[in-house]
Design an enzyme around this catalytic site. Structure first.
Site, PDB file in Angstrom:
ATOM      1  N   CYS A 135      -2.240 -54.839 -44.817  1.00  7.70           N
ATOM      2  CA  CYS A 135      -2.471 -56.192 -44.307  1.00  7.70           C
ATOM      3  C   CYS A 135      -1.482 -57.170 -44.915  1.00  7.70           C
ATOM      4  O   CYS A 135      -1.141 -57.090 -46.088  1.00  7.70           O
ATOM      5  CB  CYS A 135      -3.893 -56.626 -44.642  1.00  7.70           C
ATOM      6  SG  CYS A 135      -4.245 -58.314 -44.168  1.00  7.70           S
TER       7      CYS A 135
ATOM      8  N   THR B  30     -10.800 -15.151 -38.116  1.00  6.44           N
ATOM      9  CA  THR B  30     -10.928 -15.028 -36.664  1.00  6.44           C
ATOM     10  C   THR B  30     -10.189 -16.155 -35.963  1.00  6.44           C
ATOM     11  O   THR B  30     -10.323 -17.332 -36.322  1.00  6.44           O
ATOM     12  CB  THR B  30     -12.412 -15.043 -36.251  1.00  6.44           C
ATOM     13  OG1 THR B  30     -13.099 -13.999 -36.943  1.00  6.44           O
ATOM     14  CG2 THR B  30     -12.563 -14.860 -34.756  1.00  6.44           C
TER      15      THR B  30
ATOM     16  N   ASN C  16       9.028 -38.341 -37.254  1.00  3.33           N
ATOM     17  CA  ASN C  16       7.804 -38.813 -36.622  1.00  3.33           C
ATOM     18  C   ASN C  16       7.696 -40.331 -36.560  1.00  3.33           C
ATOM     19  O   ASN C  16       7.046 -40.876 -35.677  1.00  3.33           O
ATOM     20  CB  ASN C  16       6.584 -38.241 -37.357  1.00  3.33           C
ATOM     21  CG  ASN C  16       6.603 -38.537 -38.846  1.00  3.33           C
ATOM     22  OD1 ASN C  16       7.542 -38.156 -39.539  1.00  3.33           O
ATOM     23  ND2 ASN C  16       5.591 -39.209 -39.344  1.00  3.33           N
TER      24      ASN C  16
ATOM     25  N   THR D 238       0.517 -28.553 -41.101  1.00  6.95           N
ATOM     26  CA  THR D 238       0.359 -28.567 -42.563  1.00  6.95           C
ATOM     27  C   THR D 238       0.158 -27.155 -43.090  1.00  6.95           C
ATOM     28  O   THR D 238       0.760 -26.764 -44.100  1.00  6.95           O
ATOM     29  CB  THR D 238      -0.816 -29.471 -42.966  1.00  6.95           C
ATOM     30  OG1 THR D 238      -0.522 -30.819 -42.573  1.00  6.95           O
ATOM     31  CG2 THR D 238      -1.034 -29.442 -44.468  1.00  6.95           C
TER      32      THR D 238
ATOM     33  N   SER E 130       2.529 -28.208 -34.342  1.00  8.79           N
ATOM     34  CA  SER E 130       1.141 -28.683 -34.311  1.00  8.79           C
ATOM     35  C   SER E 130       0.760 -29.000 -32.874  1.00  8.79           C
ATOM     36  O   SER E 130       1.429 -29.793 -32.205  1.00  8.79           O
ATOM     37  CB  SER E 130       0.992 -29.932 -35.187  1.00  8.79           C
ATOM     38  OG  SER E 130      -0.358 -30.239 -35.393  1.00  8.79           O
ATOM     39  N   GLY E 131      -0.323 -28.379 -32.386  1.00 14.44           N
ATOM     40  CA  GLY E 131      -0.697 -28.523 -30.982  1.00 14.44           C
ATOM     41  C   GLY E 131      -1.090 -29.920 -30.570  1.00 14.44           C
ATOM     42  O   GLY E 131      -0.786 -30.361 -29.459  1.00 14.44           O
ATOM     43  N   HIS E 132      -1.736 -30.673 -31.460  1.00 16.15           N
ATOM     44  CA  HIS E 132      -2.277 -31.973 -31.029  1.00 16.15           C
ATOM     45  C   HIS E 132      -1.200 -33.031 -30.835  1.00 16.15           C
ATOM     46  O   HIS E 132      -1.479 -34.105 -30.315  1.00 16.15           O
ATOM     47  CB  HIS E 132      -3.347 -32.459 -32.012  1.00 16.15           C
ATOM     48  CG  HIS E 132      -2.828 -33.004 -33.301  1.00 16.15           C
ATOM     49  ND1 HIS E 132      -2.689 -34.344 -33.539  1.00 16.15           N
ATOM     50  CD2 HIS E 132      -2.419 -32.379 -34.424  1.00 16.15           C
ATOM     51  CE1 HIS E 132      -2.227 -34.540 -34.764  1.00 16.15           C
ATOM     52  NE2 HIS E 132      -2.051 -33.366 -35.327  1.00 16.15           N
TER      53      HIS E 132
ATOM     54  N   GLN F  60       7.622 -32.718 -33.894  1.00 10.69           N
ATOM     55  CA  GLN F  60       7.959 -33.696 -32.850  1.00 10.69           C
ATOM     56  C   GLN F  60       8.937 -33.148 -31.818  1.00 10.69           C
ATOM     57  O   GLN F  60       9.227 -33.819 -30.827  1.00 10.69           O
ATOM     58  CB  GLN F  60       8.538 -34.961 -33.495  1.00 10.69           C
ATOM     59  CG  GLN F  60       7.556 -35.731 -34.364  1.00 10.69           C
ATOM     60  CD  GLN F  60       6.363 -36.267 -33.606  1.00 10.69           C
ATOM     61  OE1 GLN F  60       6.421 -36.498 -32.399  1.00 10.69           O
ATOM     62  NE2 GLN F  60       5.259 -36.460 -34.310  1.00 10.69           N
TER      63      GLN F  60
END
Length: 693
Positions: A338, A249, A161, A73, A211-213, A191
């Site tokens: 739902c 940092t 994604n 992002t 994005s690393g995660h 992705q």
């Protein structure tokens, strides 16, 4: 308890052990500030430089910039700001710029939201326009060719994604080259990392966020590639870290972890090959087809990532499938709300122009390149057990014939409700206000239980001209089909319609509308005091004939966008004392509550197929009463008429149990609580009964 099988890798991934070790080392031993000039800082800088060099090799950065940041992002924001600042400068110099910010219709929402945000703040007043995709989810190159002359910035994905569809980046580049376009080009590569070969420096791509995660690194770390010569404006100014490109940092623990993942990509020994991943996907596909009759895959296998499956099942809402898989401890994802409320269809699948039932009932199953065959084999076994659970519950075609039971069942699609009334002794049923998306499911249930359909009724002239009724009759194929009736389906010979010891009575409401009363049969029909249920369709409470309905008769609506489940005249007229809506129990406090309320009932509102897939639940040896939310109406009247014992509801997530409690409170039953977070947060307390994995 069964181990968890995580198949939601496109949302996030577990941290690779080597990455976790690298992060821990960075925090414990390599904790220096890379901007410091002493030895500890120089050691940290060496680690930072090593991770950056590795990242440059993995993505093929060439002469381009490669900076670390907090994730995709931030990378998208930086890229959009850089491109739009450059466009503003070109406009100020009187140079030609395009007038359109063009983005793929299936982009992650971070892209159009960032475009709108910076376009507004910078006062550019450029047009935001979605580039259509074809039925396979790939960008429409003909549409791009027609619009590229207007484009100032083009935003596309490397791979989607939700569906895993791989973009034709070469085709897009060819359109840009052939047209002579000077539009900047942003490609979301989130992705793609670890799943597609990358050589960004050899392409026309100006910006590529990562994005690393999404690939076994922790959350909060990512990268941005910027092509050599592409305009760049820092999003964050300050101390000049990252060569002045991104101040603040550096997140050394995150970068160290990401560096370990990139090292694993380079060594080629940790992650599975494309061919191995395809074989894993094929095993999942085969199990899904065996378990879920009629399953439809919403992406083309040939042009999609081998780690992603997106599918829909006729007659089953995505929320139901999500609950089913979760009960078996198989974690998948769904973008839909739902099934008993207004659904939120996938905008990605809608952009592909898939039928509404598919876009509103889709499930995504995704895994990463570190997945092993043993986990896939276990996942396949559980998927097939989920199929057995659906067949045992008569939700998909089955040759089984479970014991029939009396019931009032509520089914919903997009906030509209169908009601199924069943009588075990006579093996007969009545369907009120059928919905076309539920036709297959209703027919499967009727055939499985060998019911005779006594009537298919409407509360008003169906807006679809009877298409849903016909779809249901077609699905039934003559099996127990209802006799012909009048315009609302009421059998010509019936006064009250017998349903075992109960009777169903129609009450005309004018203008071709009606509602139906169900209760104990008496002489000439059903006396008001014996009416248990009123199936009201779209009628407001004020339109009901109060002489025929007592204050506490349950009103069963044809529409339930607010998730009220059922109501009463007493509640509709505001005659119920206000009840504290915050009756939540934490999972940790549940056992203490039950010890202090020994007469409390523990009530599991999950559906029967969830129990079949993952086992029923108990607390400290105390078994829970199974009252599926779809059958809540069967029990509410008994609870209201009986002793007000404490009722403690729970479900998978706390969502359905919260609805059950809200319903009871609205009807005046104050002694109702639910377990906040449900089994998802309270598995140590609400432990499923033992079942082999």
């Amino acid at each position: 308890m069964m181990t968890e099988i995580y198949l939601d890798g496109n949302a996030t991934t577990a941290v690779l052990p080597a990455a976790a070790a690298a992060a821990l080392h960075a925090m414990a031993q390599g904790f220096g500030n890379p901007s410091s000039t002493h030895a500890t800082g120089l050691q940290a800088k060496a680690m930072l430089d090593g991770a950056r060099a590795r990242a440059r090799r993995v993505v093929g950065a060439g002469d381009g910039r490669l900076m670390f940041n907090s994730g995709a992002t931030e990378g998208i924001q930086t890229a959009v700001l850089s491109a739009l600042c450059a466009l503003r400068a070109r406009r100020a110099r009187g140079e030609r710029t395009g007038s359109v910010l063009l983005y793929g219709a299936t982009e992650h929402k971070a892209v159009p939201e960032s475009l709108a945000h910076w376009n507004r703040l910078l006062g550019l007043d450029l047009e935001l326009r979605a580039l259509p995709v074809d039925g396979d989810g790939r960008h429409d190159l003909a549409a791009l060719r027609a619009q590229v002359g207007e484009a100032a910035l083009l935003c596309t994905m490397a791979a989607n994604n939700e569906t895993g569809v791989i973009s034709d980046l070469d085709g897009i580049a060819a359109v840009l080259a052939d047209s002579g376009s000077d539009a900047y080009w942003l490609v979301d590569c989130v992705q793609a990392l670890g799943k597609l070969a990358l050589n960004l420096g050899a392409t026309r791509i100006d910006y590529a966020p990562f994005s690393g995660h999404k690939l076994y690194a922790p959350k909060g770390v990512g990268m941005l590639y910027v092509r050599a010569g592409a305009p760049f404006t820092p999003l964050i100014a300050g101390g000049g870290q990252e060569s002045g490109q991104r101040s603040g940092t550096e997140n050394m623990a995150g970068i160290a972890a990401l560096g370990a993942v990139l090292a694993a990509l380079e060594d080629g020994a940790v992650f599975r090959s494309h061919t191995q991943l395809e074989a894993m996907r094929e095993r999942l596909v085969a199990s899904l087809r065996r378990a879920l009759p009629g399953v439809v895959f919403n992406m083309p296998m040939a042009t999609s990532l081998p780690t992603t499956l997106n599918f829909s099942v006729p007659g089953l809402a995505s929320k139901e499938l999500l609950d089913l898989f979760d009960a078996a401890r198989v974690r998948v994802s769904s973008g839909s709300a739902c099934s008993s409320s207004k659904a939120a269809p996938s905008y990605v699948l809608e952009a592909m122009r898939l039928p509404h039932w598919r876009s509103g009932a889709a499930i995504r199953m995704s895994f990463g390149p570190h997945t092993d065959l043993a986990m896939i084999a276990d996942a396949c076994a559980r998927i097939e057990r989920c199929g057995e659970a659906l067949r045992a519950s008569c939700l998909v075609p089955s040759e089984l014939a479970p014991s029939a039971r009396d019931g009032v069942i509520q089914l919903g699609v997009d906030g509209a409700c169908t009601w199924l009334l069943t009588d075990a002794a006579s093996r007969s049923c009545v369907i009120i206000d059928p919905l076309a998306p539920l036709a297959g499911r209703l027919a499967a249930y009727v055939r499985c239980q060998d019911y005779r359909v006594a009537a298919i009724l409407h509360t008003q002239a169906p807006p679809d001209g009877g298409a849903a009724r016909q779809a249901l009759l077609d699905e039934l194929g003559g099996h127990g089909a209802a006799p012909a009736g009048d315009a609302l389906g009421w059998p010509a010979h019936a006064a009250p319609l017998a349903l075992g010891p109960q009777a169903l009575v129609r009450v005309a409401a004018g203008a071709g509308r009606a509602y139906y009363l169900l209760g104990r049969a008496g002489a000439g029909g059903v006396a008001p005091q014996d009416v248990r249920f009123a199936f009201t369709g779209a009628l407001a409470a004020a339109e009901l004939d109060a002489a025929r309905i007592e204050l506490d008769t349950l009103l069963c609506p044809g529409h339930d966008e607010q998730n009220l489940l059922c109501s009463s005249l007493r509640a509709e007229r505001g005659l119920v004392a206000a009840v504290d809506a915050g009756a939540n129990l934490s999972a940790a406090g549940l056992e203490a509550f039950l010890l202090s309320h020994p007469n409390a009932l523990l009530i599991d509102v999950r559906e029967a197929y969830e129990h079949a897939a993952g086992g029923a639940a108990a607390l400290g040896g105390r078994a829970a009463l199974s009252v599926p939310l779809s059958r809540l109406g069967e029990h509410v009247g008994d609870w209201l008429r009986g002793e007000r014992v404490p009722l403690v509801f729970f479900c998978r997530s706390g969502n359905r149990s919260g609805k059950a409690v809200a319903c009871l409170h609205r009807l005046g039953y104050a002694a109702a609580w639910h377990v906040s977070g449900g089994m998802a947060l309270g598995e140590a307390a609400l432990a499923p009964l033992a079942r082999a994995a």
